[in-house]
Design a protein around this motif. Structure first.
Motif, short mmCIF file in Angstrom:
data_model
loop_
_atom_site.label_atom_id
_atom_site.label_comp_id
_atom_site.label_asym_id
_atom_site.label_seq_id
_atom_site.Cartn_x
_atom_site.Cartn_y
_atom_site.Cartn_z
N ALA A 23 0.85 -1.20 0.00
CA ALA A 23 0.00 0.00 0.00
C ALA A 23 0.88 1.25 0.00
N LYS A 48 5.16 5.55 -2.55
CA LYS A 48 4.60 6.63 -1.74
C LYS A 48 4.08 7.71 -2.71
N ILE A 74 1.22 11.93 8.11
CA ILE A 74 2.51 12.25 7.48
C ILE A 74 2.37 13.51 6.62
N LEU A 76 1.87 13.54 3.18
CA LEU A 76 2.42 13.36 1.83
C LEU A 76 3.83 13.92 1.66
N SER A 232 -5.36 3.24 10.17
CA SER A 232 -5.10 2.09 9.29
C SER A 232 -4.88 0.86 10.15
N MET A 258 -7.00 -2.96 0.06
CA MET A 258 -6.10 -2.76 1.20
C MET A 258 -6.92 -2.31 2.40
N ILE A 261 -4.55 -5.70 6.05
CA ILE A 261 -4.09 -7.04 5.65
C ILE A 261 -2.75 -7.33 6.35
N THR A 282 0.06 -1.23 6.71
CA THR A 282 0.54 -1.11 8.09
C THR A 282 1.34 -2.34 8.53
C1 LIG Z 1 2.26 5.75 7.43
C2 LIG Z 1 1.31 5.70 6.28
C3 LIG Z 1 1.53 6.50 5.16
C4 LIG Z 1 0.63 6.46 4.10
N1 LIG Z 1 0.89 7.24 3.00
C5 LIG Z 1 0.07 7.16 1.92
C6 LIG Z 1 0.37 7.89 0.75
O1 LIG Z 1 1.39 8.57 0.63
N2 LIG Z 1 -0.51 7.79 -0.29
C7 LIG Z 1 -1.64 7.01 -0.24
O2 LIG Z 1 -2.39 6.95 -1.22
N3 LIG Z 1 -1.93 6.28 0.86
C8 LIG Z 1 -1.11 6.33 1.94
N4 LIG Z 1 -1.38 5.59 3.06
C9 LIG Z 1 -2.59 4.74 3.08
C10 LIG Z 1 -2.27 3.30 2.72
O3 LIG Z 1 -1.78 3.21 1.41
C11 LIG Z 1 -3.53 2.38 2.85
O4 LIG Z 1 -4.52 2.83 1.98
C12 LIG Z 1 -4.10 2.36 4.26
O5 LIG Z 1 -3.08 2.46 5.23
C13 LIG Z 1 -4.93 1.10 4.53
O6 LIG Z 1 -4.13 -0.06 4.46
P1 LIG Z 1 -3.46 -0.74 5.77
O7 LIG Z 1 -4.52 -0.79 6.82
O8 LIG Z 1 -3.00 -2.08 5.33
O9 LIG Z 1 -2.31 0.14 6.18
C14 LIG Z 1 -0.50 5.61 4.15
C15 LIG Z 1 -0.71 4.80 5.27
C16 LIG Z 1 0.18 4.83 6.32
C17 LIG Z 1 -0.08 3.93 7.50
#
Ligand SMILES: Cc1cc2nc3c(=O)[nH]c(=O)nc-3n(C[C@H](O)[C@H](O)[C@H](O)COP(=O)(O)O)c2cc1C
Length: 330
Positions: A23, A48, A74, A76, A232, A258, A261, A282
Motif C-alpha cells: 500500500a 509513496k 505524514i 504526503l 489504518s 487494502m 491485511i 501497516t
Molecule cells: C504511514 C502511512 C503512510 C501512508 N501514505 C500514503 C500515501 O502517501 N498515499 C496514499 O495513497 N496512501 C497512503 N497511506 C494509506 C495506505 O496506502 C492504505 O490505503 C491504508 O493504510 C490502509 O491499508 P493498511 O490498513 O494495510 O495500512 C498511508 C498509510 C500509512 C499507515
C-alpha cells in the motif's frame, strides 16, 4: 509430482506474477525494504505519493499507535516529481524509453511499478501524469484523490462529479492504466466509484485511511500535532472488506484491496471477496517480511484446497443478495 500453482493476475493488459503488492506510503519509493523483501517476488510495487513539488509533510508527532491499528498524519512528505523521475525510477528500470511496461521489459527489477500521484488541482494531476507517461519504467498510475491528512486532498473524492473530472483529465493525458484510490469517507462511495469507472479508471484501489484522533490525557493535547490522522491496520479491515464487497456487487471493475491485511488469511478474505490485487500496508511496519509470508500462506492455502489457479479463489464468495441485510445496532 508437485502441482504448479498459478498466481498470475491480469488487469487489462497488465500481467502481474501474483496478486501481492504494497500500500502506498508504507513501503517507501525505492530500496527501503530491499533487506527484507525480494522485490521481484511481488506482483507490483506501489510508491509513496508523489506530488508536483517537494512537500515537507506535517509537524511531529505524526504517528500514533492505537488498538489494532495506527494513526498517521505524514502529510504526503516527498521530494516532488522531478526528484522521483531522476532518482527513484532508475532504481527499478534501466530503459526509460522504449521498454515494454506491460511485461516488465527493460526493468532492473522485474516487477510492476505503480506510481501513486496527488495534486491540489486537476492541472497538477495532469502534469504529473504527462511526466510519468514518458517513463517506460512505470506500469500504471494510482491517483490518490483521497488523502485525509492534507488540506486540499479529500475534495476530489468527496463528490462523484469532482472525481469524474480529475480521472477523465488524467485519462486523456496518459496511456498508462489508472487505479483510482478511494476514501471510505466519501458519503456517496458507490457514486464516486461509478464516476471513476465512467471516467475511464482501469481499476479502483480501496481503501485509504479513515480519519481519527487520540488524546494524551496527561497533557490534555491531541497525540498528533495535526490533531487528526488516518486510521489504518486491522481496525479498518472489516470496513475495507465491506466496501470491496459493495463495489464488486455493483461494478465489473478490478480492485486493488487494502485495509488491515496482516496475514495470508486476511489477504484471502479480500481475494475471495473479489480483489484482483491485495496491498499490504501497516503490516510492513510490524513485520517487514509480511508480504513474503502472505504469499507463502496463500500458496499453502491453495495447496490444501487443491486449487491450481488464483482465479479459482477470486470472487468465490458465496452470498445471496437477499441475505445481505444491515441491521443497525444488532
Ligand atoms: C504511514 C502511512 C503512510 C501512508 N501514505 C500514503 C500515501 O502517501 N498515499 C496514499 O495513497 N496512501 C497512503 N497511506 C494509506 C495506505 O496506502 C492504505 O490505503 C491504508 O493504510 C490502509 O491499508 P493498511 O490498513 O494495510 O495500512 C498511508 C498509510 C500509512 C499507515
Amino acid at each position: 509430482m508437485t502441482t504448479k500453482i498459478d498466481l498470475t493476475t491480469k488487469i487489462g493488459n497488465l500481467v502481474f506474477k501474483n496478486p501481492a503488492t504494497v500500500a502506498s506510503g508504507t513501503f517507501g519509493s525505492k530500496d527501503e525494504y530491499i533487506r527484507y523483501v525480494d522485490y521481484e517476488k511481488l506482483g507490483a510495487i506501489v510508491t509513496k505519493t508523489v506530488t508536483p513539488k517537494l512537500r515537507k509533510g506535517n509537524p511531529m508527532p505524526r504517528i500514533y499507535e492505537t488498538p489494532s491499528g495506527m494513526l498517521n498524519a505524514i502529510g504526503l512528505q516527498n521530494k516532488g516529481i522531478d526528484d522521483f523521475i531522476e532518482n527513484k525510477i532508475p532504481y527499478f528500470s534501466t530503459i526509460l524509453h522504449g521498454g515494454s511496461a506491460n511485461l516488465c521489459g527493460g526493468r532492473k527489477i522485474k516487477t510492476h511499478l505503480i506510481v501513486n500521484i496527488a495534486g491540489e488541482s486537476i492541472e497538477d494531476f495532469v502534469m504529473l501524469a504527462k511526466k510519468l507517461d514518458r517513463e517506460d519504467g512505470v506500469s500504471a498510475l494510482e491517483l490518490n484523490i483521497s488523502c485525509p491528512n492534507v488540506k486540499k486532498g479529500l475534495e476530489f473524492c468527496a463528490k462523484p462529479d469532482l472525481t469524474y473530472d480529475v480521472v477523465k483529465a488524467v485519462k486523456d493525458a496518459t496511456k498508462l492504466p489508472i487505479f483510482t484510490k478511494l476514501s471510505p469517507e466519501a458519503r456517496d462511495f458507490l457514486g464516486v466509484a461509478e464516476a471513476a469507472i465512467k471516467a475511464g479508471s482501469n481499476a479502483l484501489s480501496l481503501i485509504n485511511t479513515i480519519r481519527g484522533m487520540a488524546v494524551d490525557i496527561e497533557k490534555c493535547r491531541p497525540q498528533l500535532a495535526n490533531v487528526f490522522g488516518g486510521l489504518s491496520g486491522p481496525a479498518i479491515r472489516p470496513i475495507a472488506l465491506r466496501y470491496l464487497h459493495e463495489v464488486k456487487r455493483e461494478f465489473d471493475i478490478p480492485v486493488m484491496a487494502m485495509g488491515g491485511i496482516m496475514t495470508a488469511q486476511d489477504a484471502l478474505e479480500f481475494l475471495i471477496t473479489g480483489a484482483h490485487l491485495i496491498a499490504v500496508g501497516t503490516a510492513n511496519f510490524v513485520n517487514p517480511k509480511a508480504t513474503m509470508e502472505i504469499l507463502e500462506g496463500i500458496e499453502d492455502y491453495m495447496k490444501r484446497k487443491s486449487y491450481t489457479s488464483i482465479d479459482k479463489i477470486r470472487g468465490s464468495l458465496k452470498t445471496k443478495q437477499a441475505d445481505e441485510k444491515y441491521i443497525p445496532a444488532g
